[in-house]
Write an enzyme that holds these catalytic residues in place. Structure first.
Site, PDB file in Angstrom:
ATOM      1  N   ASP A 154      18.497  63.991   6.328  1.00  0.00           N
ATOM      2  CA  ASP A 154      18.316  63.187   5.125  1.00  0.00           C
ATOM      3  C   ASP A 154      19.706  62.758   4.661  1.00  0.00           C
ATOM      4  O   ASP A 154      20.635  63.578   4.624  1.00  0.00           O
ATOM      5  CB  ASP A 154      17.690  64.018   3.995  1.00  0.00           C
ATOM      6  CG  ASP A 154      16.193  64.180   4.139  1.00  0.00           C
ATOM      7  OD1 ASP A 154      15.642  63.812   5.191  1.00  0.00           O
ATOM      8  OD2 ASP A 154      15.568  64.708   3.193  1.00  0.00           O
ATOM      9  N   SER A 190      27.897  66.956   3.523  1.00  0.00           N
ATOM     10  CA  SER A 190      28.883  66.590   4.525  1.00  0.00           C
ATOM     11  C   SER A 190      28.369  65.427   5.362  1.00  0.00           C
ATOM     12  O   SER A 190      27.569  64.625   4.891  1.00  0.00           O
ATOM     13  CB  SER A 190      29.254  67.780   5.398  1.00  0.00           C
ATOM     14  OG  SER A 190      30.465  67.508   6.080  1.00  0.00           O
ATOM     15  N   HIS A 248      18.418  68.253  12.347  1.00  0.00           N
ATOM     16  CA  HIS A 248      17.357  68.350  13.350  1.00  0.00           C
ATOM     17  C   HIS A 248      17.680  67.517  14.595  1.00  0.00           C
ATOM     18  O   HIS A 248      18.509  66.606  14.549  1.00  0.00           O
ATOM     19  CB  HIS A 248      16.027  67.899  12.730  1.00  0.00           C
ATOM     20  CG  HIS A 248      15.562  68.800  11.624  1.00  0.00           C
ATOM     21  ND1 HIS A 248      14.512  69.679  11.779  1.00  0.00           N
ATOM     22  CD2 HIS A 248      16.012  68.968  10.351  1.00  0.00           C
ATOM     23  CE1 HIS A 248      14.337  70.353  10.648  1.00  0.00           C
ATOM     24  NE2 HIS A 248      15.233  69.934   9.766  1.00  0.00           N
TER      25      HIS A 248
END
Length: 290
Positions: free
Chosen positions: A97, A257, A154
């Protein structure tokens, strides 16, 4: 304003970061994030949810008070149905995200950072020419995670892990302001690079540390940093030693980050609908295999 597109404000903020004891500040934040005193951790979590408007309805555990410390809240899992993963063996899933900072072709071994600023893939991968050359003329995507975002990373494709690199470095912020102001930012900050064999050839997933990022960890090795190492470390993995399916968790950050995706030349095609600064979500379709 200089020719990089950085404003005076950008340059001033970046200049102050050069003076900060970046690693000491980050260690202090890491300790605070793991305090389990109920009053302290509950205040931190409640304040953070309010400040960044975090949607706890997406979380597997929506009650902020249920987390043992701030770090557990920050790296929280989402509901199993919160992020559908794009289907099809030939589709590339978004790993995080966040916001799509930059996307495009790796040109002459360099990646676009901001106006008139690029950085070297060779330097990003700690001077490992053997690995860097596999991405010559390939594709990249830079994905920025703000503090409010979900902070697990992911897999974009099914892959078998072949290499992991830990590269020591600075801990500049990776927000847009600092990205405009600090040359070679992503090749200067501390980072962990995982290189996978996939149906699209070599795929790099580079986890870039930043100010206040108290840890970078992977599902196969746990915390890579801390402790901070003084020298680059490299790990090699054998066939089937670490094999992950598309959509599976790869690793996680503590605090916001950046993740940089790398693909080999003429192996994937980005979705034409993707635009710089677009909001992206885990599992959405980013591209297709060529």
């Amino acid at each position: 304003m200089d020719d990089s597109g950085a404003s005076f404000s950008d340059l001033l903020k970046a200049g102050l970061q050069y003076l900060l004891p970046q690693h000491a500040v980050t260690r202090a934040v890491r300790r605070l994030a793991r305090v389990e005193n109920p009053a302290v951790k509950s205040w931190l979590i409640r304040h953070f949810i309010q400040r960044f408007k975090v949607d706890m309805n997406e979380a597997a555990e929506p009650d902020g008070n249920a987390y043992p410390n701030f770090n557990a809240f920050f790296t929280r899992a989402l509901r199993h149905d919160a992020r559908p993963i794009t289907t099809g063996a030939n589709t590339v899933a978004c790993p995080v995200d966040g916001r799509l900072s930059q996307i495009g072709e790796i040109t002459h071994g360099r990646i676009f950072q901001a106006k008139d600023r690029t950085f070297s893939v060779h330097e990003l991968l700690a001077g490992n020419a053997l690995i860097a050359n596999t991405f010559a003329g390939g594709e990249f995507a830079t994905l920025y995670l703000s503090p409010r975002d979900y902070h697990r990373i992911h897999m974009p494709l099914d892959g078998g892990l072949r290499h992991m690199l830990y590269v020591p470095g600075r801990l500049f912020s990776v927000n847009p302001s600092t990205t405009r102001a600090v040359p070679d930012l992503f090749a200067r900050n501390e980072r962990v690079a995982a290189i996978f064999d996939t149906a699209a050839g070599s795929m790099g997933v580079v986890l870039v540390g930043a100010l206040n990022v108290g840890s970078i960890e992977t599902v196969w090795a746990g915390e890579i940093t801390p402790p901070r190492r003084k020298h680059t470390h490299a790990w090699k993995y054998q066939d089937n030693e670490v094999s992950l399916k598309k959509g599976m968790e790869l690793g996680r950050f503590n605090m916001g980050s950046t993740v940089i995706l790398l693909f080999a030349r003429k192996r994937i095609r980005w979705e034409t609908s993707l635009e710089t600064n677009a909001i992206v979500r885990v599992g959405q379709r980013m591209g297709t295999l060529v």
